[in-house]
Write a protein that holds these residues in place. Structure first.
Motif, PDB file in Angstrom:
ATOM      1  N   ASN A  56      14.002   8.075  -8.441  1.00 16.10           N
ATOM      2  CA  ASN A  56      13.625   6.772  -7.908  1.00 16.10           C
ATOM      3  C   ASN A  56      12.727   6.991  -6.700  1.00 16.10           C
ATOM      4  O   ASN A  56      13.060   7.768  -5.815  1.00 16.10           O
ATOM      5  CB  ASN A  56      14.862   5.962  -7.505  1.00 16.10           C
ATOM      6  N   THR A  57      11.579   6.338  -6.717  1.00 17.94           N
ATOM      7  CA  THR A  57      10.659   6.408  -5.578  1.00 17.94           C
ATOM      8  C   THR A  57      10.480   5.023  -5.000  1.00 17.94           C
ATOM      9  O   THR A  57      10.379   4.032  -5.730  1.00 17.94           O
ATOM     10  CB  THR A  57       9.285   6.978  -5.995  1.00 17.94           C
ATOM     11  N   THR A  58      10.475   4.950  -3.680  1.00 12.00           N
ATOM     12  CA  THR A  58      10.212   3.694  -2.979  1.00 12.00           C
ATOM     13  C   THR A  58       9.315   3.974  -1.784  1.00 12.00           C
ATOM     14  O   THR A  58       9.196   5.109  -1.339  1.00 12.00           O
ATOM     15  CB  THR A  58      11.502   3.024  -2.448  1.00 12.00           C
ATOM     16  N   ALA A  59       8.740   2.901  -1.263  1.00  9.90           N
ATOM     17  CA  ALA A  59       7.945   3.003  -0.044  1.00  9.90           C
ATOM     18  C   ALA A  59       8.785   2.642   1.176  1.00  9.90           C
ATOM     19  O   ALA A  59       8.384   2.878   2.301  1.00  9.90           O
ATOM     20  CB  ALA A  59       6.739   2.077  -0.134  1.00  9.90           C
ATOM     21  N   SER A  60       9.979   2.085   0.928  1.00 13.56           N
ATOM     22  CA  SER A  60      10.784   1.556   2.029  1.00 13.56           C
ATOM     23  C   SER A  60      12.046   2.353   2.332  1.00 13.56           C
ATOM     24  O   SER A  60      12.743   2.051   3.295  1.00 13.56           O
ATOM     25  CB  SER A  60      11.177   0.118   1.711  1.00 13.56           C
ATOM     26  N   GLY A  61      12.401   3.331   1.486  1.00  9.37           N
ATOM     27  CA  GLY A  61      13.619   4.108   1.707  1.00  9.37           C
ATOM     28  C   GLY A  61      14.874   3.427   1.194  1.00  9.37           C
ATOM     29  O   GLY A  61      15.980   3.817   1.550  1.00  9.37           O
ATOM     30  N   THR A  62      14.730   2.417   0.341  1.00 11.44           N
ATOM     31  CA  THR A  62      15.888   1.693  -0.196  1.00 11.44           C
ATOM     32  C   THR A  62      16.369   2.296  -1.520  1.00 11.44           C
ATOM     33  O   THR A  62      16.953   1.607  -2.342  1.00 11.44           O
ATOM     34  CB  THR A  62      15.529   0.206  -0.417  1.00 11.44           C
ATOM     35  N   GLN A  78      14.310  -0.877 -17.017  1.00 13.00           N
ATOM     36  CA  GLN A  78      13.154  -1.756 -16.841  1.00 13.00           C
ATOM     37  C   GLN A  78      13.540  -3.046 -16.130  1.00 13.00           C
ATOM     38  O   GLN A  78      12.815  -3.543 -15.263  1.00 13.00           O
ATOM     39  CB  GLN A  78      12.506  -2.062 -18.193  1.00 13.00           C
ATOM     40  N   LYS A  79      14.709  -3.587 -16.474  1.00 10.13           N
ATOM     41  CA  LYS A  79      15.194  -4.817 -15.835  1.00 10.13           C
ATOM     42  C   LYS A  79      15.390  -4.593 -14.335  1.00 10.13           C
ATOM     43  O   LYS A  79      14.983  -5.416 -13.511  1.00 10.13           O
ATOM     44  CB  LYS A  79      16.512  -5.249 -16.484  1.00 10.13           C
ATOM     45  N   VAL A  80      16.005  -3.472 -13.970  1.00  9.89           N
ATOM     46  CA  VAL A  80      16.223  -3.166 -12.553  1.00  9.89           C
ATOM     47  C   VAL A  80      14.883  -2.966 -11.848  1.00  9.89           C
ATOM     48  O   VAL A  80      14.677  -3.472 -10.742  1.00  9.89           O
ATOM     49  CB  VAL A  80      17.143  -1.933 -12.381  1.00  9.89           C
ATOM     50  N   ASN A 108       7.909  -2.965  -0.719  1.00  7.49           N
ATOM     51  CA  ASN A 108       9.233  -2.559  -1.183  1.00  7.49           C
ATOM     52  C   ASN A 108       9.176  -1.963  -2.585  1.00  7.49           C
ATOM     53  O   ASN A 108      10.183  -1.844  -3.246  1.00  7.49           O
ATOM     54  CB  ASN A 108      10.167  -3.769  -1.189  1.00  7.49           C
ATOM     55  N   LYS A 109       8.005  -1.625  -3.041  1.00  9.15           N
ATOM     56  CA  LYS A 109       7.786  -1.137  -4.405  1.00  9.15           C
ATOM     57  C   LYS A 109       8.763  -0.017  -4.749  1.00  9.15           C
ATOM     58  O   LYS A 109       8.954   0.910  -3.984  1.00  9.15           O
ATOM     59  CB  LYS A 109       6.356  -0.627  -4.527  1.00  9.15           C
ATOM     60  N   SER A 110       9.369  -0.128  -5.930  1.00  9.10           N
ATOM     61  CA  SER A 110      10.354   0.851  -6.374  1.00  9.10           C
ATOM     62  C   SER A 110      10.117   1.183  -7.836  1.00  9.10           C
ATOM     63  O   SER A 110       9.780   0.305  -8.624  1.00  9.10           O
ATOM     64  CB  SER A 110      11.758   0.289  -6.199  1.00  9.10           C
TER      65      SER A 110
END
Length: 140
Positions: free
Chosen positions: A67-73, A30-32, A43-45
């Motif tokens: 892990n899902t992101t919109a930015s590929g990070t 949760q912290k991460v 940048n939602k992750s």
């Protein structure tokens, strides 16, 4: 022969509070998530834990997550998770088994990147101050 009360006491002292271990893991995730989502909305992750394996004998924990992101990070986010686990007084010997990153397009045209991963680690069993007391104390 040992006193039965001493045997029960010894078993009780060596018992692992798995609820506490899982709570510490979830708090770290949760912290991460919170720290990584403090920036731009693009940048939602999200990190989600899918399954957890616990071993009382080896004091090891392994878990699968996504892990899902919109930015590929995604790799960066999982790296933040590993660093957070490594800096925790409760876990040690963190090992990551990361799988390939995949990309998909939602019906609204937005792009989503997904990374499945597996992390293996051990419970820290050393001695710490009361503030950083380990979840398991094998010195009793």
């Amino acid at each position: 022969t040992k006193n039965q009360l001493a045997i029960v006491s010894s078993l009780k002292n060596s018992r692992i509070n798995w609820t506490s271990v899982i709570n510490k893991l979830e708090m770290t995730v949760q912290k991460v998530n919170t720290e990584h989502n403090s920036g731009s909305a693009t940048n939602k992750s999200t990190i989600k834990i899918n399954s957890i394996d616990l071993s009382t004998e080896t004091k090891k924990i392994s878990f699968n997550g996504i892990n899902t992101t919109a930015s590929g990070t995604n790799r960066e986010v999982v790296t933040f998770l590993i660093e957070a686990l490594e800096s925790s007084p409760d876990f040690k010997n963190i090992q990551n088994r990361t799988f390939p990153l995949s990309k998909s397009v939602a019906t609204d045209g937005s792009t989503e990147y997904t990374l499945n991963f597996r992390i293996e680690m051990e419970l820290e069993t050393g001695e710490f101050s009361e503030k950083n007391a380990p979840l398991v104390n094998l010195n009793n």
